[in-house]
Design an enzyme around this catalytic site. Sequence first.
Site, mmCIF file in Angstrom:
data_model
loop_
_atom_site.group_PDB
_atom_site.id
_atom_site.type_symbol
_atom_site.label_atom_id
_atom_site.label_comp_id
_atom_site.label_asym_id
_atom_site.label_seq_id
_atom_site.Cartn_x
_atom_site.Cartn_y
_atom_site.Cartn_z
ATOM 1 N N GLY A 33 0.835 -1.194 0.000
ATOM 2 C CA GLY A 33 0.000 0.000 0.000
ATOM 3 C C GLY A 33 0.866 1.238 0.000
ATOM 4 N N SER A 34 0.303 2.331 -0.495
ATOM 5 C CA SER A 34 1.031 3.589 -0.534
ATOM 6 C C SER A 34 0.051 4.728 -0.413
ATOM 7 C CB SER A 34 1.850 3.717 -1.825
ATOM 8 O OG SER A 34 0.997 3.705 -2.957
ATOM 9 N N GLY A 36 0.003 9.441 0.346
ATOM 10 C CA GLY A 36 0.686 10.685 0.070
ATOM 11 C C GLY A 36 1.957 10.864 0.866
ATOM 12 N N MET A 37 2.095 10.161 2.018
ATOM 13 C CA MET A 37 3.248 10.369 2.878
ATOM 14 C C MET A 37 4.043 9.102 3.153
ATOM 15 S SD MET A 37 1.891 12.998 5.751
ATOM 16 C CE MET A 37 2.996 12.166 6.858
ATOM 17 N N VAL A 40 3.648 1.220 2.671
ATOM 18 C CA VAL A 40 3.589 0.102 3.614
ATOM 19 C C VAL A 40 4.131 -1.141 2.923
ATOM 20 C CG1 VAL A 40 2.113 -1.310 5.086
ATOM 21 C CG2 VAL A 40 1.617 1.129 4.803
ATOM 22 N N ASP A 153 -8.123 12.284 11.541
ATOM 23 C CA ASP A 153 -8.201 11.855 10.135
ATOM 24 C C ASP A 153 -8.987 10.552 10.016
ATOM 25 O OD1 ASP A 153 -7.833 12.041 7.429
ATOM 26 O OD2 ASP A 153 -5.826 11.167 7.421
#
Length: 467
Positions: A33-34, A36-37, A40, A153
């Site tokens: 997974g990816s 904006g910051m 994983v 968030d």
Amino acid sequence: MLPTALGHAPDPTPTSSPSQMVGQRYSLREAVGSGGMGTVWRSHDELLRRDVAIKEVVIPPGVPSKERELLCERMLREARAAAALNHPAVVSIFDVVTDLGRPWIVMELLDARSIADIIKDDGPLPVRDVVEIGLAVLGALDTAHNAGVLHRDVKPGNILITTPGRVVLTDFGAARSPNDTPLTSTGLLLGSPQYIAPERARGRPFGPASDLFSLGSSLYAAVEGRPPFDRGDPMNTMTAVVCDPPDDMLRAGALAPILASLLAKAPEDRWDLQRTQAELTALLSENSGAHNTASETAPGKAVALRGSSSYREAVSKERVNQRIVARDVSPGVPRRHRASSGVSDAGSRRSASVRRGTRRQPTQFEQTSITSVSEQTNSGNTSGRHRRIAANAAERRAAKQERRDRTRNSSWRHREHKSGVRLWLVLTALLLALVGAAFAVNYASASDAPTAATGTPTTGTTATGTP
């Protein structure tokens, strides 16, 4: 292993690759997974010989040094915030290491999908599943708020459902603890525009009620399949969050009053966490039947995933309960519209048999279920909810009628204005015509006057003429 202090801003993030070792202990396997910051990675702990997940901070090229420091500090803050919480609905943190000048968070590996992925792949979730997810996330938020941590968030992308059915709240990167100093950076908005609370969008003080607003928006998206304030771009979306009411709810059913209370604009008008938990637990008990107890609806309870046998069994049971409840508590719904309210095809067959003069006798299961629902209705368990639903429906009808009246009055005033303009133009034209005619008459009279004064006198006009 404790993270080492960052004595300087890290260099721009190099590209990580599988088989790379982190902290001389963790071997990266594949990216799962990816965002904006960060990215994983599925990794392997060579020391304890177990699979783990490692979150790597990804700093885009060209980011200033101070900005990179803030991103790394946010990563460490996420690890501290999550590690301070002990709840089954919060992801477990195992370690934080510093390698290549930036932190890496080592956490438990979850075989899970986010609610955002489930909505995208499978569509909206059933009301019962959304209620159970809400109870689990409320348990995680309760633990966080008691520890003085605000998530800031909460959104469908940060709520995971594992294959066994465990609900997990992740990504505490925007979390704020009482002992943390504020982190500010130009161009960074902590939170997602579709799910951010109005007070945060306006830059005003916020608290636990802001997380509840974000949870209400996330549950709305889960049951409706879309965010409540999505307007396409972030600026219009945040304007709608601050100024507009949420879009109409078409699938929420009995969950609609709870979502509306969580989506109130003013923080003091929203339900607190305890009342929201009580209302969701009561709603789940009503949908499950009188045999369910409060212990079965505790936060962290497993939710069946779509496609599994437990999910199909839960959906089948829910549909049976909806059919029975709809027959008993929705007598005002016309029969031609009851298919959308959960009334079974058996009701249509029963009405057809009545029209033919042969009434079908209820089965023992139906008779027992109807008796159970009637006892619940007589005991007053559902009367309050029905009154709230009726009141909300009346308010929506009144608001719709008010909009129609405003539109009708506006169009009528527009027609009156156009008629007045036309009348004014006609009168102006007539006035100009009269003025022109008068000017023409005066001009003609002025032209004839000298001729009459110098003309030859007639016979009868001289006093001294010959008789």
